[in-house]
Design a protein around this motif. Sequence first.
Motif, short mmCIF file in Angstrom:
data_model
loop_
_atom_site.label_atom_id
_atom_site.label_comp_id
_atom_site.label_asym_id
_atom_site.label_seq_id
_atom_site.Cartn_x
_atom_site.Cartn_y
_atom_site.Cartn_z
N PRO A 54 0.81 -1.23 0.00
CA PRO A 54 0.00 0.00 0.00
C PRO A 54 0.84 1.28 0.00
N GLN A 55 1.99 1.25 0.69
CA GLN A 55 2.85 2.43 0.70
C GLN A 55 3.63 2.56 -0.61
N ALA A 56 4.04 1.42 -1.16
CA ALA A 56 4.86 1.45 -2.38
C ALA A 56 4.05 1.87 -3.60
N ILE A 57 2.74 1.60 -3.59
CA ILE A 57 1.91 1.92 -4.75
C ILE A 57 1.99 3.41 -5.07
N ARG A 58 1.98 4.24 -4.05
CA ARG A 58 2.02 5.69 -4.28
C ARG A 58 3.31 6.09 -4.99
N VAL A 59 4.40 5.39 -4.69
CA VAL A 59 5.68 5.67 -5.34
C VAL A 59 5.69 5.15 -6.77
N MET A 60 4.98 4.05 -7.00
CA MET A 60 5.04 3.39 -8.30
C MET A 60 4.09 3.99 -9.33
N VAL A 61 3.05 4.70 -8.91
CA VAL A 61 2.03 5.18 -9.86
C VAL A 61 2.62 6.06 -10.96
N PRO A 62 3.45 7.08 -10.66
CA PRO A 62 3.96 7.91 -11.76
C PRO A 62 4.74 7.14 -12.83
N PRO A 63 5.73 6.30 -12.45
CA PRO A 63 6.43 5.55 -13.51
C PRO A 63 5.55 4.53 -14.21
N LEU A 64 4.60 3.92 -13.49
CA LEU A 64 3.68 2.99 -14.15
C LEU A 64 2.80 3.73 -15.14
N GLY A 65 2.38 4.94 -14.78
CA GLY A 65 1.60 5.74 -15.71
C GLY A 65 2.37 6.08 -16.96
N ASN A 66 3.65 6.39 -16.80
CA ASN A 66 4.49 6.67 -17.96
C ASN A 66 4.64 5.42 -18.84
N SER A 67 4.72 4.25 -18.21
CA SER A 67 4.84 3.01 -18.97
C SER A 67 3.59 2.78 -19.83
N PHE A 68 2.42 3.02 -19.23
CA PHE A 68 1.18 2.84 -19.99
C PHE A 68 1.09 3.85 -21.12
N ASN A 69 1.55 5.06 -20.87
CA ASN A 69 1.58 6.08 -21.91
C ASN A 69 2.42 5.61 -23.09
N GLY A 70 3.61 5.10 -22.77
CA GLY A 70 4.48 4.60 -23.84
C GLY A 70 3.92 3.39 -24.54
N LEU A 71 3.23 2.52 -23.78
CA LEU A 71 2.66 1.32 -24.38
C LEU A 71 1.60 1.68 -25.42
N MET A 72 0.75 2.67 -25.12
CA MET A 72 -0.27 3.07 -26.08
C MET A 72 0.35 3.52 -27.39
N LYS A 73 1.44 4.25 -27.30
CA LYS A 73 2.11 4.72 -28.53
C LYS A 73 2.84 3.58 -29.24
N SER A 74 3.30 2.60 -28.47
CA SER A 74 4.01 1.47 -29.07
C SER A 74 3.09 0.59 -29.91
N THR A 75 1.77 0.70 -29.71
CA THR A 75 0.85 -0.12 -30.51
C THR A 75 0.96 0.21 -32.00
N SER A 76 1.54 1.35 -32.32
CA SER A 76 1.65 1.73 -33.74
C SER A 76 2.53 0.77 -34.53
N ILE A 77 3.44 0.05 -33.85
CA ILE A 77 4.31 -0.87 -34.60
C ILE A 77 3.62 -2.20 -34.88
N LEU A 78 2.43 -2.41 -34.31
CA LEU A 78 1.73 -3.68 -34.51
C LEU A 78 1.29 -3.85 -35.96
N SER A 79 1.28 -2.76 -36.71
CA SER A 79 0.90 -2.84 -38.13
C SER A 79 1.86 -3.74 -38.91
N ILE A 80 3.07 -3.95 -38.36
CA ILE A 80 4.07 -4.76 -39.06
C ILE A 80 3.61 -6.20 -39.21
N ILE A 81 2.71 -6.67 -38.32
CA ILE A 81 2.21 -8.04 -38.44
C ILE A 81 0.73 -8.04 -38.85
#
Length: 270
Positions: free
Chosen positions: A154-181
Motif C-alpha cells: 500500500p505504501q509502495a503503490i504511491r511511489v510506483m504510480v507515476p512511472p507505471l503511468g508513464n509506462s502505460f503512456n508509452g505502451l499506447m504509442k508502441s501499438t503503432s508498430i503492430l501494423s508490421i504483423i
Amino acid sequence: MTFDWVYFWESLFLPSPRFLSGLGLTIAISIVSMALALVLGLIIALMGRSRFIVLRMFASLYIWIIRGTPLLVQLVIIYTGFAAANVFRFEDITIGILVKGAVQASIVALMLHESAYISEIVRGGLESIERGQTEAALSLGMTPLSSMRWIIVPQAIRVMVPPLGNSFNGLMKSTSILSIIGVSEMFQVSTSMSAATFKVFEIYIVVALYYLLLTTIWTIIQTGIENHLNTKAGLPRAESIWKRLFGFRAKRDRTAPKNPLADKLEGVPA
C-alpha cells in the motif's frame, strides 16, 4: 500539392467507422496488455526478491533479455518466428468476439516487453519502503506475505504510480508498430487510408492528434489517481493537470513558511 483542409477536418471530427474500429482496437490492446503486464511484472519482481537462487536467476535473466532486445524484434519472433519454427502458431479464436492471431501475439509481445520494465518499477517501489517496517510487521506475528500485502505494497503503490503511468503512456504509442504483423489498429488503418486517398500528411496529422488525445486523457486519469493516493496518505496533492500539461502553477503563498535551507541561501551570490 496543397493541404486538403476539408478532408483533414472531416477525418478529425467525423472519422470513418473503419478508423474508429482501429482506435477501439488500439485502446483495447493497450488496456489488456498493461493489465497482464502488471500481473507478470509483479510476479517477476517478487521472484527477484525470493530467497531461492533459481527464482532470482530466472527473474534477472528475464529482465536482461527482454529489456535488451527491441519490441519490434520480439513481436516478429513471437508471431512469425515461432510459427516458422513450428514451435507455436497463433490461431484466430472466438471468445464472444473474434480475436485474431495477430492481436493475440501483439498482446503477448506487449505484455512481455512491458512486464520487464514494470518489474523494475515494482522493485524500486518496494525497496523505497524502510526495511524496519517489514521487521516490525514480522515481530507482530504477521507472515511475510501478509506484511507485504498490508504494510509494504500500500505504501509502495504511491511511489510506483507515476512511472507505471508513464509506462502505460508509452505502451499506447508502441501499438503503432503492430501494423508490421497486420494488426488493424489505428496506425495501420490510417496507412491504408493514406494509400487509397493520397492524403498522407492530412491523415497522419489526424493520427498524431488522436494519439495525443489518448495520452492526454490518461494523464488526467493518472493525475487523479496520484491526488487520491496522496490525500489518503495525508500528503500534499500532486501537480495539477494544468501545470502538468501547460506549466501553469498557482501563485506562491507569501504567508506560508519557507524552506529553512532556502532562507539560508537567500542573498548568497551565485
